[in-house]
Design an enzyme around this catalytic site. Sequence first.
Site, PDB file in Angstrom:
ATOM      1  N   ASN A 207      -1.318  -1.462   3.031  1.00 21.79           N
ATOM      2  CA  ASN A 207      -0.266  -2.485   2.919  1.00 21.79           C
ATOM      3  C   ASN A 207       1.112  -1.858   3.114  1.00 21.79           C
ATOM      4  O   ASN A 207       1.310  -0.669   2.844  1.00 21.79           O
ATOM      5  CB  ASN A 207      -0.327  -3.116   1.524  1.00 21.79           C
TER       6      ASN A 207
ATOM      7  N   THR B 106      -5.415  -0.931  -3.774  1.00 23.60           N
ATOM      8  CA  THR B 106      -6.419  -0.850  -4.834  1.00 23.60           C
ATOM      9  C   THR B 106      -6.338  -2.148  -5.638  1.00 23.60           C
ATOM     10  O   THR B 106      -5.472  -2.983  -5.370  1.00 23.60           O
ATOM     11  CB  THR B 106      -6.163   0.352  -5.767  1.00 23.60           C
TER      12      THR B 106
ATOM     13  N   ASP C 192       0.047  -3.387  -5.687  1.00 22.67           N
ATOM     14  CA  ASP C 192       1.096  -2.466  -5.211  1.00 22.67           C
ATOM     15  C   ASP C 192       1.072  -1.111  -5.921  1.00 22.67           C
ATOM     16  O   ASP C 192       2.116  -0.442  -6.036  1.00 22.67           O
ATOM     17  CB  ASP C 192       2.500  -3.100  -5.354  1.00 22.67           C
TER      18      ASP C 192
ATOM     19  N   GLU D 220      10.542  -0.403   8.851  1.00 21.13           N
ATOM     20  CA  GLU D 220       9.134  -0.802   8.911  1.00 21.13           C
ATOM     21  C   GLU D 220       8.594  -0.706  10.337  1.00 21.13           C
ATOM     22  O   GLU D 220       7.447  -0.312  10.547  1.00 21.13           O
ATOM     23  CB  GLU D 220       8.970  -2.241   8.400  1.00 21.13           C
TER      24      GLU D 220
HETATM   25  C1  GRF Z   1       7.730  -7.162   5.580  1.00 23.61           C
HETATM   26  O1  GRF Z   1       9.033  -7.096   5.115  1.00 23.61           O
HETATM   27  C2  GRF Z   1       6.803  -6.427   4.666  1.00 23.61           C
HETATM   28  O2  GRF Z   1       7.412  -5.408   3.954  1.00 23.61           O
HETATM   29  C3  GRF Z   1       6.327  -7.477   3.715  1.00 23.61           C
HETATM   30  O3  GRF Z   1       6.282  -8.658   4.485  1.00 23.61           O
HETATM   31  C4  GRF Z   1       7.222  -8.593   5.556  1.00 23.61           C
HETATM   32  C5  GRF Z   1       6.532  -8.969   6.832  1.00 23.61           C
HETATM   33  O4  GRF Z   1       7.414  -9.126   7.909  1.00 23.61           O
HETATM   34  N1  GRF Z   1       5.060  -7.094   3.149  1.00 23.61           N
HETATM   35  P1  GRF Z   1       6.835  -9.472   9.349  1.00 23.61           P
HETATM   36  O5  GRF Z   1       5.987 -10.711   9.233  1.00 23.61           O
HETATM   37  O6  GRF Z   1       6.051  -8.301   9.836  1.00 23.61           O
HETATM   38  O7  GRF Z   1       8.044  -9.735  10.204  1.00 23.61           O
END
Ligand code: GRF
Length: 215
Positions: free
Chosen positions: A110, A144, A148, A177
């Site tokens: 995740n 898990t 988180d 990300e």
């Molecule tokens: C991201 O900010 C991630 O951290 C969270 O959900 C968001 C998903 O963004 N778990 P996207 O749909 O990939 O644009």
Amino acid sequence: MTERLQLVVMISGNGSNLQAIIDAIESGFIQADIKAVVSNDGEAFGLQRALHHGLQTQVIDHHDFETRQQFDLALQTYLKSIDPDFIILAGFMRILGADIIQAFEHQIINIHPSLLPAYKGLNTHQRALDNGETKHGVSIHLVTADLDAGPVIMQAEYPIEKGDSVEDLQSRGHQLEHMMYPQLLAWLGNRTLSVKGGQVFHEDSPLEKPVLLHA
Ligand code: GRF
């Protein structure tokens, strides 16, 4: 030759992380194939992204099930039919139950918008602002049964500036990300990183602390 990783990516919304992964596979940066993109919401824009790249999509809508267990079971049955190496949660906004996590033990990954273990759960940006934090970030972790709380594999952090809004933080986080999942999956794909028995290895050594990725 190393076999290409087989992935399922699970989404609920926009799918910008999915897009980053698709782009990195298509450019040859990640040695992997996305076998299917699964969403719990048929309207998720990420499904359009997947179809645009010729990927298999599957909607399993939690509204169609009376209990979370039934939803999880449908999900589990579908995922078992694909039998991926890893299940990549990329903005998948449902909490998975213990049974499905056990069925894919150490295979579910995740991405979470905070520097875990700080700010588990929802609304992490607002809570960080409310607490006057000076930095925030993103973590990628193994899933898990504790929300988180699984082993953190990779993190990236960014500063919080005076006057920042939730949107500012979200956009800074998203930029990170979009590098993080591609880098993580590239390393899993070429076996620089591996997961055995719930332990993450960097080459042949146990990963002592999360890899810190810099922008
Ligand atoms: C991201 O900010 C991630 O951290 C969270 O959900 C968001 C998903 O963004 N778990 P996207 O749909 O990939 O644009």
